[in-house]
Design a protein around this motif. Structure first.
Motif, short mmCIF file in Angstrom:
data_model
loop_
_atom_site.label_atom_id
_atom_site.label_comp_id
_atom_site.label_asym_id
_atom_site.label_seq_id
_atom_site.Cartn_x
_atom_site.Cartn_y
_atom_site.Cartn_z
N GLU A 90 8.45 39.53 23.28
CA GLU A 90 8.93 38.97 24.56
C GLU A 90 8.10 37.77 24.99
O GLU A 90 8.65 36.79 25.50
CB GLU A 90 8.88 40.03 25.65
N ARG A 91 6.80 37.85 24.78
CA ARG A 91 5.93 36.71 25.14
C ARG A 91 6.23 35.50 24.27
O ARG A 91 6.29 34.37 24.75
CB ARG A 91 4.46 37.11 25.05
N ARG B 221 4.64 42.53 29.09
CA ARG B 221 5.56 42.23 27.99
C ARG B 221 4.88 42.40 26.64
O ARG B 221 3.69 42.14 26.50
CB ARG B 221 6.10 40.81 28.10
N GLY B 222 5.68 42.78 25.67
CA GLY B 222 5.20 42.89 24.30
C GLY B 222 5.10 41.51 23.67
O GLY B 222 5.53 40.50 24.24
N LEU B 223 4.56 41.47 22.47
CA LEU B 223 4.36 40.21 21.76
C LEU B 223 5.67 39.46 21.55
O LEU B 223 5.75 38.25 21.79
CB LEU B 223 3.68 40.47 20.41
#
Length: 168
Positions: free
Chosen positions: A32-33, A28-30
Motif C-alpha cells: 500500500e505504501r 499501511r503495509g509495504l
C-alpha cells in the motif's frame, strides 16, 4: 577496532526507523505504501507534463500563461491531462499480455466513475508492471509535446492569409 555503529548505539537509538519515507505510525503495509508513493509520483509527473505543455502552447500561440483562479484555464488544463492520460494508456497497453491488461482494467474500475482518477489508477498499475515504465513515459511525453507544438492551432473561419470573398 571500534566495532559497528549499531553495536555502540544505545538501545533506544537502535529502535528508531532509519527510513526517511516511513512514518512509524503508518498502519499501511509495504504494498500500500509503494502504491501511494507511485500514485503521488505519477500525479506530480502528469501535472508537470501537462502544465509545461500548456505554457509552451500558449507561448507559441501568443497567449498569456494560465492562471490558477481561471475556470477556463483549469478546464483547458484538465482537458490536456485527460488527453495525455488517454494517449499514455493507449500507447502503453499496446502489446501487453491479456493478464496485464486485465490488471490495468481492474485497477481503473476500482477507482470509481471519475475518468481522471481511473486513468491515473491504470497508470499506477502499468508503472508497477512495466520495468521500463518511466523511460517509456518520457519518450511518449516528448513525442506528445512535439506533436502538439508542431500542429497548427485550430482557428475558426478562413486561414488568415486568405481574404474572405466579398459579398455581392
Amino acid at each position: 577496532h571500534a566495532g559497528r555503529v549499531s553495536d555502540r548505539a544505545p538501545a533506544d537509538v537502535r529502535s528508531v526507523s532509519t527510513s526517511l519515507r516511513r512514518d512509524p505510525d503508518d498502519p499501511r503495509g509495504l504494498g500500500e505504501r509503494i502504491e501511494a508513493v507511485v500514485t503521488e509520483r505519477l500525479e506530480e509527473a502528469v501535472e508537470f507534463v501537462c502544465m509545461d505543455l500548456l505554457v509552451q502552447l500558449r507561448r507559441a500561440q501568443g497567449r498569456p500563461a494560465p492562471v490558477a483562479k481561471s475556470a477556463s484555464d483549469r478546464q483547458e488544463f484538465q482537458g490536456l491531462v485527460r488527453e495525455w492520460l488517454l494517449h499514455l494508456r493507449g500507447a502503453l497497453l499496446e502489446g501487453l499480455p491479456p493478464e496485464d491488461i486485465r490488471r490495468v482494467s481492474q485497477a481503473e474500475e476500482a477507482r470509481g466513475r471519475e475518468e481522471i482518477p481511473r486513468l491515473l489508477a491504470g497508470q499506477v498499475a502499468l508503472a508497477r508492471a512495466l520495468p521500463d515504465y518511466w523511460q517509456r513515459f518520457e519518450a511518449l511525453r516528448v513525442a506528445f509535446a512535439q506533436a502538439h507544438l508542431t500542429t497548427r492551432p485550430r482557428r475558426s473561419g478562413l486561414w488568415p492569409f486568405r481574404r474572405r470573398a466579398a459579398s455581392p
